[in-house]
Design a protein around this motif. Sequence first.
Motif, PDB file in Angstrom:
ATOM      1  N   ALA A  75       0.829  -1.211  -0.010  1.00 49.60           N
ATOM      2  CA  ALA A  75       0.075   0.117   0.041  1.00 49.60           C
ATOM      3  C   ALA A  75       0.970   1.166   0.185  1.00 49.60           C
ATOM      4  O   ALA A  75       0.126   2.381  -0.272  1.00 49.60           O
ATOM      5  N   GLU A  76       2.058   1.188   0.496  1.00 47.13           N
ATOM      6  CA  GLU A  76       3.074   2.203   0.558  1.00 47.13           C
ATOM      7  C   GLU A  76       3.808   2.416  -0.732  1.00 47.13           C
ATOM      8  O   GLU A  76       4.523   3.780  -0.791  1.00 47.13           O
ATOM      9  N   ILE A  77       3.888   1.700  -1.600  1.00 52.00           N
ATOM     10  CA  ILE A  77       4.697   1.678  -2.644  1.00 52.00           C
ATOM     11  C   ILE A  77       4.694   2.782  -3.684  1.00 52.00           C
ATOM     12  O   ILE A  77       5.345   3.446  -4.154  1.00 52.00           O
ATOM     13  N   PRO A  78       3.228   3.198  -4.091  1.00 52.95           N
ATOM     14  CA  PRO A  78       3.063   4.316  -5.128  1.00 52.95           C
ATOM     15  C   PRO A  78       3.340   5.524  -4.534  1.00 52.95           C
ATOM     16  O   PRO A  78       4.221   6.340  -4.967  1.00 52.95           O
ATOM     17  N   SER A  79       3.471   5.771  -3.136  1.00 58.44           N
ATOM     18  CA  SER A  79       3.856   7.077  -2.623  1.00 58.44           C
ATOM     19  C   SER A  79       5.302   6.916  -2.356  1.00 58.44           C
ATOM     20  O   SER A  79       6.016   8.169  -2.540  1.00 58.44           O
ATOM     21  N   LEU A  80       5.866   5.913  -1.841  1.00 56.49           N
ATOM     22  CA  LEU A  80       7.298   5.889  -1.825  1.00 56.49           C
ATOM     23  C   LEU A  80       8.009   6.076  -3.019  1.00 56.49           C
ATOM     24  O   LEU A  80       9.067   6.793  -3.306  1.00 56.49           O
ATOM     25  N   ARG A  93      -5.644 -10.946 -12.943  1.00 55.00           N
ATOM     26  CA  ARG A  93      -4.522 -10.588 -13.038  1.00 55.00           C
ATOM     27  C   ARG A  93      -4.005  -9.237 -12.904  1.00 55.00           C
ATOM     28  O   ARG A  93      -3.073  -8.712 -12.268  1.00 55.00           O
ATOM     29  N   THR A  94      -4.542  -8.684 -13.840  1.00 55.45           N
ATOM     30  CA  THR A  94      -4.319  -7.019 -13.730  1.00 55.45           C
ATOM     31  C   THR A  94      -4.909  -6.134 -12.652  1.00 55.45           C
ATOM     32  O   THR A  94      -4.148  -5.304 -12.184  1.00 55.45           O
ATOM     33  N   LEU A  95      -5.868  -6.556 -12.068  1.00 52.61           N
ATOM     34  CA  LEU A  95      -6.341  -6.059 -10.882  1.00 52.61           C
ATOM     35  C   LEU A  95      -5.273  -6.530  -9.854  1.00 52.61           C
ATOM     36  O   LEU A  95      -4.904  -5.558  -8.893  1.00 52.61           O
ATOM     37  N   ILE A  96      -4.785  -7.527  -9.684  1.00 49.40           N
ATOM     38  CA  ILE A  96      -3.977  -7.849  -8.812  1.00 49.40           C
ATOM     39  C   ILE A  96      -2.436  -7.153  -8.689  1.00 49.40           C
ATOM     40  O   ILE A  96      -2.131  -6.634  -7.809  1.00 49.40           O
ATOM     41  N   ALA A  97      -2.144  -7.073 -10.015  1.00 48.28           N
ATOM     42  CA  ALA A  97      -1.003  -6.424 -10.184  1.00 48.28           C
ATOM     43  C   ALA A  97      -1.104  -4.850 -10.006  1.00 48.28           C
ATOM     44  O   ALA A  97      -0.240  -4.307  -9.441  1.00 48.28           O
ATOM     45  N   ASP A  98      -2.092  -4.274 -10.572  1.00 46.04           N
ATOM     46  CA  ASP A  98      -2.277  -2.866 -10.341  1.00 46.04           C
ATOM     47  C   ASP A  98      -2.743  -2.442  -9.092  1.00 46.04           C
ATOM     48  O   ASP A  98      -2.343  -1.251  -8.433  1.00 46.04           O
ATOM     49  N   VAL A 154      -3.311  -4.252  -6.112  1.00 51.79           N
ATOM     50  CA  VAL A 154      -2.823  -5.113  -4.749  1.00 51.79           C
ATOM     51  C   VAL A 154      -1.440  -5.055  -4.672  1.00 51.79           C
ATOM     52  O   VAL A 154      -0.826  -4.400  -3.795  1.00 51.79           O
ATOM     53  N   ALA A 155      -0.843  -5.559  -5.493  1.00 54.74           N
ATOM     54  CA  ALA A 155       0.701  -5.691  -5.503  1.00 54.74           C
ATOM     55  C   ALA A 155       1.343  -4.146  -5.626  1.00 54.74           C
ATOM     56  O   ALA A 155       2.239  -3.912  -4.753  1.00 54.74           O
ATOM     57  N   GLN A 156       0.953  -3.373  -6.631  1.00 58.05           N
ATOM     58  CA  GLN A 156       1.371  -2.120  -6.950  1.00 58.05           C
ATOM     59  C   GLN A 156       2.829  -1.763  -7.001  1.00 58.05           C
ATOM     60  O   GLN A 156       3.185  -0.517  -6.690  1.00 58.05           O
ATOM     61  N   GLY A 157       3.648  -2.942  -7.313  1.00 62.39           N
ATOM     62  CA  GLY A 157       4.796  -2.556  -7.448  1.00 62.39           C
ATOM     63  C   GLY A 157       5.279  -2.609  -9.063  1.00 62.39           C
ATOM     64  O   GLY A 157       6.480  -2.857  -9.171  1.00 62.39           O
ATOM     65  N   GLY A 158       4.539  -2.435  -9.957  1.00 61.96           N
ATOM     66  CA  GLY A 158       4.970  -2.349 -11.476  1.00 61.96           C
ATOM     67  C   GLY A 158       4.862  -3.717 -11.997  1.00 61.96           C
ATOM     68  O   GLY A 158       5.512  -3.737 -13.059  1.00 61.96           O
ATOM     69  N   GLN A 159       4.212  -4.624 -11.507  1.00 62.57           N
ATOM     70  CA  GLN A 159       4.431  -6.035 -12.030  1.00 62.57           C
ATOM     71  C   GLN A 159       3.475  -6.042 -13.115  1.00 62.57           C
ATOM     72  O   GLN A 159       2.656  -5.270 -13.062  1.00 62.57           O
TER      73      GLN A 159
END
Length: 564
Positions: free
Chosen positions: A292-297, A348-353, A355-360
Amino acid sequence: MKKSKLLAAMLAVVMTGTLFFGCGKSKDTSETPKTDDKQTETPAEDPAPEVEQKIVYNLGADPKTIDPQLNSAVDGSTIIHNAFEGLMREDSTGQIVPAVAEKYDVSEDGTVYKFYLRKDAKWSDGKPVVAGDFEYAWKRALNPEVAAEYAYQLYYIKNGEAFYSKKDGVTIDDIGVKALDDSTLEVTLEAPCPYFLSLAAFPTYFPTRQDIIETNGDRWALSPETYIGNGPFKMSEWVAKESMTFVKNENYWDAANVKLETLQVKLIDDEVTYLSAFKAGEIDVIESPPQAEIPSLVAAGTAEIYPYLGTYFYVINLSDNGKNVDAKAAEFLANPKVREALTLAIDRTLIADKVAQGGQKPATSYVPEGVLDSAGKEFQKDYLPPTADIEQAKKLLEEAGYPNGEGAPTVTFTFNTGSGHQMIAQAIQDMWKKNLGIDIELKNEEWAVFQDTRTNFNYLIARHGWIGDYNDPMTFLDMWTTGNGQNNSGYSNPEYDELIAAAKVEIDDAKRTEMLHKAEDILMGDLPIIPIYFYTNVLCINPKVQGTYKSLLGQMEFRDAYVE
């Protein structure tokens, strides 16, 4: 990002050192003013204070093992890569270069290698590294009583597999590795292997000391006193569940170029805790901050996203060896239509974008983007839609005898502790319930316990992930052969086994690639695994840290690191 751009990025190893811009006095190089025609002297500036050459890095939970021949996880690999060194090593540009081996020769047919060891290569206790240390280590990994999960990585060596499989008449002396003298190691392969030098840079191929292991048994890798390595750092302390401390190995052959004096490895597995420690300046390098912190970091420049040669997936237990496994649920998952329905019901797109949110990127295959065939071309091809195909998933589940999930048993999904894994599991749990009517029970376990659970087939569906051991499709595909030590599914398909075996000795690039594509076709048809996304690396690094890098293959390297 287009494939061509991603490929270019992934061919370069991630250099995580960043430029540090600071404010300070600028030195005036103009002529000094004069008084009475005499030049006045400019007062000398105070010398810059000496910086402590210490880096604190968070590894996560205690690794299951840091024995080079027994390890099969990325965390253990990071420790081993910094405490040991193989014949070859991966440098900061991703190239495989000589390490303990000063040079090597290869026969014309590509099956015989001679490695010539450096005369100044030493162990951390000062004893010389000799060719016999490699011969011992490799034969140890091939000893079935040792039960090395990575034993199959040495099947490329002549009679390696035959000895491990206890083929009649094959003895340990028949294995194609021999120390001709203290400085010369001769290796004979079953067939030419285009990535053998990369294997020579892999931990299972690292040397170990026969006298240390035979004296201390399995406990040799649990204590600083007996954890004798030949790499740039040596262990000085290990506080379980807290930290490992390494110091510069003064006996390392290239110690003069190792700047770092202390590498402290923290063992914090809670993402919120280690991110807070990083922000407080208590840790210099962390990986995988809270999702959850990745986008802001990233937006703040605190974290950066880099490519990673791996796939995050779920594995399904198809083995008859599991204990404490619900029989009805196991029978349910044994149906290939059920497995395909579960696979297609995931967005999978929803999970990557979201939930994971790390550019996967959504994993539409098992072999990820960035993997090259033996001709140097992109291997990956699509098998799955990036978003859910709910209509087809429901149809398959109905054909399997469970319309709208009616009659389907509750299935337990097991994952290792970590908020990131839990968030993904909860999202997929919701998708399987909403899209298929299937109830999923979530179960989390500590990392070391979880690894045993998965290895011993004591699960129904479990989290998994695989990072390439070298850049070739084989590193992702041969693990699913029958009886392979990394085959945590218990999956078995004779046709698949035959294709992998044939590809390992095929010297024609086009034919070999065709065989490997056919093998993945079978794997993605049988679906003992459910690909979720292709990995990325998310790193937070103190700007003062320079020269450290994260390999595309997983491990963090500190050999060239220093504090600015």
